[in-house]
Design an enzyme around this catalytic site. Structure first.
Site, PDB file in Angstrom:
ATOM      1  N   ARG A 181       0.910  -1.229   0.094  1.00 34.83           N
ATOM      2  CA  ARG A 181       0.101   0.267  -0.121  1.00 34.83           C
ATOM      3  C   ARG A 181       0.867   1.013  -0.206  1.00 34.83           C
ATOM      4  O   ARG A 181       1.947   1.605   0.720  1.00 34.83           O
ATOM      5  CB  ARG A 181      -0.893   0.002   1.313  1.00 34.83           C
ATOM      6  CG  ARG A 181      -2.300  -0.896   1.034  1.00 34.83           C
ATOM      7  CD  ARG A 181      -2.937  -0.734   2.268  1.00 34.83           C
ATOM      8  NE  ARG A 181      -2.428  -1.426   3.677  1.00 34.83           N
ATOM      9  CZ  ARG A 181      -1.979  -0.637   4.475  1.00 34.83           C
ATOM     10  NH1 ARG A 181      -1.960   0.867   4.280  1.00 34.83           N
ATOM     11  NH2 ARG A 181      -1.170  -0.957   5.443  1.00 34.83           N
TER      12      ARG A 181
ATOM     13  N   LYS B 222      -8.642  -2.212   1.288  1.00 33.07           N
ATOM     14  CA  LYS B 222      -8.474  -1.406   2.340  1.00 33.07           C
ATOM     15  C   LYS B 222      -9.433  -0.188   2.273  1.00 33.07           C
ATOM     16  O   LYS B 222      -9.619   0.481   3.407  1.00 33.07           O
ATOM     17  CB  LYS B 222      -7.205  -1.166   2.646  1.00 33.07           C
ATOM     18  CG  LYS B 222      -6.184  -2.476   3.427  1.00 33.07           C
ATOM     19  CD  LYS B 222      -7.023  -2.726   4.849  1.00 33.07           C
ATOM     20  CE  LYS B 222      -5.922  -3.283   5.937  1.00 33.07           C
ATOM     21  NZ  LYS B 222      -5.927  -4.695   5.652  1.00 33.07           N
TER      22      LYS B 222
ATOM     23  N   HIS C  56      -9.346  -3.888  12.785  1.00 35.08           N
ATOM     24  CA  HIS C  56      -8.540  -4.681  12.147  1.00 35.08           C
ATOM     25  C   HIS C  56      -7.990  -5.598  12.893  1.00 35.08           C
ATOM     26  O   HIS C  56      -7.117  -5.914  13.575  1.00 35.08           O
ATOM     27  CB  HIS C  56      -7.180  -3.566  11.868  1.00 35.08           C
ATOM     28  CG  HIS C  56      -6.595  -3.762  10.765  1.00 35.08           C
ATOM     29  ND1 HIS C  56      -5.006  -3.701  11.054  1.00 35.08           N
ATOM     30  CD2 HIS C  56      -6.448  -4.457   9.808  1.00 35.08           C
ATOM     31  CE1 HIS C  56      -4.304  -4.126   9.775  1.00 35.08           C
ATOM     32  NE2 HIS C  56      -5.238  -4.754   9.177  1.00 35.08           N
TER      33      HIS C  56
ATOM     34  N   SER D  55      -0.036  -5.183  10.073  1.00 36.80           N
ATOM     35  CA  SER D  55       0.488  -5.914   9.022  1.00 36.80           C
ATOM     36  C   SER D  55       1.434  -6.941   9.353  1.00 36.80           C
ATOM     37  O   SER D  55       2.776  -6.437   9.908  1.00 36.80           O
ATOM     38  CB  SER D  55       0.731  -4.935   7.870  1.00 36.80           C
ATOM     39  OG  SER D  55       1.133  -5.772   6.766  1.00 36.80           O
TER      40      SER D  55
ATOM     41  N   LYS E 211      -2.396 -12.115  12.110  1.00 36.24           N
ATOM     42  CA  LYS E 211      -3.913 -12.235  11.935  1.00 36.24           C
ATOM     43  C   LYS E 211      -4.083 -13.307  10.979  1.00 36.24           C
ATOM     44  O   LYS E 211      -5.014 -14.115  11.465  1.00 36.24           O
ATOM     45  CB  LYS E 211      -4.563 -10.745  11.471  1.00 36.24           C
ATOM     46  CG  LYS E 211      -4.335  -9.635  12.434  1.00 36.24           C
ATOM     47  CD  LYS E 211      -5.065  -8.531  11.565  1.00 36.24           C
ATOM     48  CE  LYS E 211      -4.619  -7.969  10.424  1.00 36.24           C
ATOM     49  NZ  LYS E 211      -3.297  -7.458  10.503  1.00 36.24           N
ATOM     50  N   THR E 212      -3.948 -13.393   9.898  1.00 37.18           N
ATOM     51  CA  THR E 212      -4.030 -14.343   8.884  1.00 37.18           C
ATOM     52  C   THR E 212      -3.616 -15.891   9.315  1.00 37.18           C
ATOM     53  O   THR E 212      -4.330 -16.726   9.248  1.00 37.18           O
ATOM     54  CB  THR E 212      -3.539 -13.986   7.411  1.00 37.18           C
ATOM     55  OG1 THR E 212      -4.428 -12.525   7.152  1.00 37.18           O
ATOM     56  CG2 THR E 212      -4.258 -14.940   6.326  1.00 37.18           C
TER      57      THR E 212
ATOM     58  N   ASP F 150      -8.976 -10.407   8.684  1.00 34.42           N
ATOM     59  CA  ASP F 150      -8.467  -8.942   8.686  1.00 34.42           C
ATOM     60  C   ASP F 150      -9.385  -8.063   8.976  1.00 34.42           C
ATOM     61  O   ASP F 150      -8.795  -7.060   9.616  1.00 34.42           O
ATOM     62  CB  ASP F 150      -7.854  -8.732   7.132  1.00 34.42           C
ATOM     63  CG  ASP F 150      -7.054  -7.613   6.977  1.00 34.42           C
ATOM     64  OD1 ASP F 150      -5.835  -7.543   7.854  1.00 34.42           O
ATOM     65  OD2 ASP F 150      -7.310  -6.716   6.244  1.00 34.42           O
TER      66      ASP F 150
ATOM     67  N   ARG G  37       1.519 -11.989  -1.995  1.00 34.69           N
ATOM     68  CA  ARG G  37       0.332 -12.173  -1.496  1.00 34.69           C
ATOM     69  C   ARG G  37      -0.662 -13.095  -2.251  1.00 34.69           C
ATOM     70  O   ARG G  37      -0.302 -13.238  -3.461  1.00 34.69           O
ATOM     71  CB  ARG G  37      -0.612 -10.695  -1.370  1.00 34.69           C
ATOM     72  CG  ARG G  37      -0.157  -9.703  -0.422  1.00 34.69           C
ATOM     73  CD  ARG G  37      -0.737  -9.787   0.942  1.00 34.69           C
ATOM     74  NE  ARG G  37      -0.116  -8.981   1.825  1.00 34.69           N
ATOM     75  CZ  ARG G  37      -0.433  -8.646   2.954  1.00 34.69           C
ATOM     76  NH1 ARG G  37      -1.546  -9.567   3.491  1.00 34.69           N
ATOM     77  NH2 ARG G  37       0.196  -8.094   3.890  1.00 34.69           N
TER      78      ARG G  37
HETATM   79  N1  LIG Z   1       4.991 -17.057  15.793  1.00 36.44           N
HETATM   80  C1  LIG Z   1       4.416 -16.600  14.486  1.00 36.44           C
HETATM   81  N2  LIG Z   1       3.008 -15.974  14.474  1.00 36.44           N
HETATM   82  C2  LIG Z   1       2.485 -15.686  13.542  1.00 36.44           C
HETATM   83  N3  LIG Z   1       3.272 -15.564  12.300  1.00 36.44           N
HETATM   84  C3  LIG Z   1       4.400 -15.610  12.040  1.00 36.44           C
HETATM   85  C4  LIG Z   1       5.067 -16.236  13.393  1.00 36.44           C
HETATM   86  N4  LIG Z   1       6.354 -16.423  12.956  1.00 36.44           N
HETATM   87  C5  LIG Z   1       6.533 -16.118  11.444  1.00 36.44           C
HETATM   88  N5  LIG Z   1       5.215 -15.679  11.341  1.00 36.44           N
HETATM   89  C6  LIG Z   1       5.134 -15.242   9.847  1.00 36.44           C
HETATM   90  O1  LIG Z   1       4.594 -13.952  10.089  1.00 36.44           O
HETATM   91  C7  LIG Z   1       3.773 -13.794   8.941  1.00 36.44           C
HETATM   92  C8  LIG Z   1       2.476 -13.381   9.408  1.00 36.44           C
HETATM   93  O2  LIG Z   1       1.532 -12.572   8.489  1.00 36.44           O
HETATM   94  P1  LIG Z   1       0.050 -12.627   8.600  1.00 36.44           P
HETATM   95  O3  LIG Z   1      -0.171 -12.478   6.941  1.00 36.44           O
HETATM   96  O4  LIG Z   1      -0.584 -13.569   9.353  1.00 36.44           O
HETATM   97  O5  LIG Z   1      -0.046 -11.126   9.009  1.00 36.44           O
HETATM   98  P2  LIG Z   1      -1.380 -10.334   9.097  1.00 36.44           P
HETATM   99  O6  LIG Z   1      -1.494  -9.848  10.444  1.00 36.44           O
HETATM  100  O7  LIG Z   1      -2.461 -10.951   8.681  1.00 36.44           O
HETATM  101  O8  LIG Z   1      -0.877  -9.054   8.208  1.00 36.44           O
HETATM  102  P3  LIG Z   1      -1.932  -8.062   7.204  1.00 36.44           P
HETATM  103  O9  LIG Z   1      -2.725  -7.213   7.864  1.00 36.44           O
HETATM  104  O10 LIG Z   1      -0.696  -7.344   6.209  1.00 36.44           O
HETATM  105  O11 LIG Z   1      -2.732  -9.116   6.436  1.00 36.44           O
HETATM  106  C9  LIG Z   1       3.436 -14.889   8.199  1.00 36.44           C
HETATM  107  O12 LIG Z   1       4.388 -14.819   6.846  1.00 36.44           O
HETATM  108  C10 LIG Z   1       3.843 -15.763   8.941  1.00 36.44           C
HETATM  109  O13 LIG Z   1       4.528 -17.045   8.416  1.00 36.44           O
HETATM  110  O1  LIG Z   2      -3.595  -3.943   3.074  1.00 37.32           O
HETATM  111  C1  LIG Z   2      -2.683  -4.631   2.985  1.00 37.32           C
HETATM  112  O2  LIG Z   2      -2.235  -4.521   1.947  1.00 37.32           O
HETATM  113  C2  LIG Z   2      -2.601  -5.583   3.801  1.00 37.32           C
HETATM  114  C3  LIG Z   2      -2.954  -5.465   5.244  1.00 37.32           C
HETATM  115  O3  LIG Z   2      -3.911  -6.053   5.379  1.00 37.32           O
HETATM  116  C4  LIG Z   2      -2.195  -4.474   6.060  1.00 37.32           C
HETATM  117  O4  LIG Z   2      -1.476  -3.763   5.556  1.00 37.32           O
HETATM  118  O5  LIG Z   2      -2.719  -4.093   7.022  1.00 37.32           O
HETATM  119 MN   LIG Z   3      -3.620 -10.698   6.907  1.00 37.25          MN
END
Ligand SMILES: Nc1ncnc2c1ncn2[C@@H]1O[C@H](COP(=O)(O)OP(=O)(O)OP(=O)(O)O)[C@@H](O)[C@H]1O
Ligand SMILES: O=C([O-])CC(=O)C(=O)O
Ligand SMILES: [Mn+2]
Length: 531
Positions: free
Chosen positions: A57, A199, A218, A236, A240-241, A255, A321
């Site tokens: 972003r 977003k 979020h 980010s 979460k995911t 998300d 992604r």
């Molecule tokens: N202990 C941990 N817990 C969670 N994720 C971990 C951990 N260690 C490494 N990771 C890595 O960190 C990243 C977490 O990314 P994730 O997509 O879950 O983030 P998100 O909070 O969903 O972000 P976004 O808001 O950008 O979607 C993944 O690539 C995952 O493999």
């Molecule tokens: O919006 C995006 O590109 C991914 C995301 O969830 C964040 O940055 O929190």
């Molecule tokens: Mn995510």
């Protein structure tokens, strides 16, 4: 045949002679994307695309039109930047001229929000078939009947080929995300990173839902076998995911959610997972989506001959992604909704290696940490971040929150005050020393601690009070290496730990000054302890 709304683009004042494809399903959009040269099919069926220069972003190129509607309702400052109505008018004129010149357009009528009483109707107009596929995958897809009766309320015009002119449009660069809440129009140009669209809808719901007493969040969300909902706040890359996809729990969403009087509901109908170095062993459900037709993979490297994916290759982007419909995850809530939460988890990826892997928070500490929104940004999701960097992003989502943080904070406060909800802070970041020396917290350990917190068994363990942060930390948990529960014990240099912890405490205290006047005394007192 997809049903089509009776409200045409011309009716909306968007004159165009373009051939229009309305509400195409994913196979037709994938076929269109491939035949137009927008992407390629990978071995097991995903569509692989490149987003070009923007692989994350462009937070600094986002503007909200500052007018009578938003002057007093938006929190103007660091993250929410204003655009004058005059600049927006010029931008709109140029967007509509560009739209009028397109030979082909793809349009989807979709919902933002799964709970019917709280959703918004969003029409998305794209020049790229794959962007149209992305947003159809990510938002909530109406039934054919709902599509026929669809009245567009908010419209997104998404033209990656558009180039903004800073002088004429008041932008910072050729990239623009301009949100006009009065005209209910969002213009996205100069970037092909598809996450901007989802977003933007999130920002809209974050603006609108507090008026309905719904708390927009979020966060990801899932449910245990007893229907016990957990929400996982986090910026980010904090997990979460990753952590919400868990075979033992039912996924609600990864998300963006709303917490209404009756439910936690997903704003979306798809997930958007980080793909870089995805491990089949640690994240089997997400890994499986990379082997299915219907998944869209952004900036993932693939062998042009064999079409084999290389998820470890970050040469196109660190922020690779995958977007897939939520039901690609095996155990998913049918309505993308669950009961109001029993547990609130705040995820933080602490680059300092100071925070314990899990801590139990009092309601006041939960408020303190929610308003602080501490994490370290991980490379790639936002442009210009190449290594983890400590950051405070209020409500764990400042870039998406148009209103003052106290609006969202008060919604959380009311909900916690009703009782029956436990709050936890989980460090998914670094352990075993400072960043560079230690390593990322093992996903397995995080999952074990979360499962113990969520099934209630963790509450039977012994807790200590953390000297620096004042929250409770379990001393030992079955199945988890006891050493990682006490980060200080994992640092070879204890004095360096104490010093680093105090440095972080100082950062929290400085950052919180901006909120001090907006919270009660007991929340101010939940601050960490400066030595
Ligand atoms: N202990 C941990 N817990 C969670 N994720 C971990 C951990 N260690 C490494 N990771 C890595 O960190 C990243 C977490 O990314 P994730 O997509 O879950 O983030 P998100 O909070 O969903 O972000 P976004 O808001 O950008 O979607 C993944 O690539 C995952 O493999
Ligand atoms: O919006 C995006 O590109 C991914 C995301 O969830 C964040 O940055 O929190
Ligand atoms: Mn995510």
């Amino acid at each position: 045949m997809p049903q089509v709304s009776s409200v045409t683009l011309n009716d909306q004042g968007f004159a165009t002679e373009a051939e229009q494809h309305w509400n195409l399903g994913s196979p037709a959009l994938i076929e269109a994307a491939v035949s137009r040269g927008e992407g390629h099919l990978a071995k097991d069926g995903p569509l692989v695309v490149e987003t070009g220069q923007h692989t994350g972003r462009s937070a600094n190129d986002k503007f909200i039109v500052r007018d009578d509607e938003t002057e007093s309702t938006v929190w103007w400052g660091k993250t929410n930047k204003g655009m004058t109505p005059e600049h927006f008018a010029a931008l709109k004129e140029d967007f509509l001229a560009a739209l009028g010149d397109k030979e082909t357009l793809f349009v989807q009528d979709l919902f933002g929000g799964s709970q019917p009483e709280h959703r918004v109707n969003v029409r998305v107009i794209n020049e790229l078939a794959w962007h149209n596929l992305f947003i159809r995958t990510m938002l909530v897809r109406p039934t054919a009947e709902e599509q026929g009766a669809f009245e567009p309320e908010y419209t997104i015009i998404d033209l990656p080929s558009f180039r903004a002119d800073p002088e004429r449009h008041g932008t910072r660069s050729e990239t623009v995300i301009a949100v006009n809440l009065s005209e209910k129009l969002i213009l996205i140009g100069g970037t092909a990173y598809a996450g901007e669209m989802k977003k933007s809808v999130f920002g809209l719901l974050n603006y609108l839902l507090p008026l309905d007493s719904v708390m927009p969040m979020h966060c990801s969300a899932n449910m245990g076998p007893e229907g016990d909902t957990a929400v996982f706040f986090g910026l980010s890359g904090t997990g979460k995911t990753t952590l919400s996809a868990d075979a033992s729990r039912t996924l609600i969403g990864d998300d963006e959610h709303g917490w209404s009087d009756t439910a936690v509901f997903n704003f979306e109908g798809g997930c958007y997972a980080k793909m870089i170095r995805l491990s089949e062993e640690a994240e089997p459900e997400i890994y499986a989506t990379t082997r299915r037709f219907g998944t869209v993979l952004e900036n993932v490297v693939m062998d042009p001959e064999t079409r084999e994916l290389d998820l470890d290759d970050g040469s196109k982007a660190e922020n690779t992604r995958g977007a897939y419909p939520i039901d690609f995850i095996p155990n998913t809530s049918e309505k993308n909704m669950g009961p109001v939460p029993k547990n609130i988890i705040m995820l933080t990826a602490d680059a300092f290696g100071v925070l314990p892997p899990i801590s139990r928070l009092t309601p006041e500490q939960a408020m303190y940490h929610f308003l602080s929104g501490y994490t370290a940004k991980v490379a790639g999701t936002e442009i210009g971040v190449t290594e983890p960097e400590a950051t405070f992003s209020t409500c764990f989502g400042a870039p998406f929150m148009p209103r003052h943080p106290s609006v969202y904070g008060n919604l959380l406060k009311e909900r916690i005050a009703k009782g029956g909800v436990k709050c936890w802070l989980v460090n998914t970041g670094w352990t075993g020393g400072k960043y560079g020396e230690g390593s990322r917290m093992p996903i397995k350990a995080t999952r074990a601690l979360l499962n113990a917190a969520l099934d209630g068994s963790l509450n039977n363990e012994e807790f200590r009070i953390d000297d620096n942060f004042g929250f409770e930390v379990p001393v030992a948990v079955p199945g988890v290496d006891t050493a990682i529960l006490d980060p200080r014990s994992t640092w070879s240099d204890k004095a360096a730990y104490d010093e680093t912890a105090q440095k972080l405490v100082g950062l929290f205290i400085n950052n919180f000054e901006q909120f001090a006047e907006h919270v009660d005394q007991n929340v101010r007192e939940a601050a960490p302890n400066a030595a």
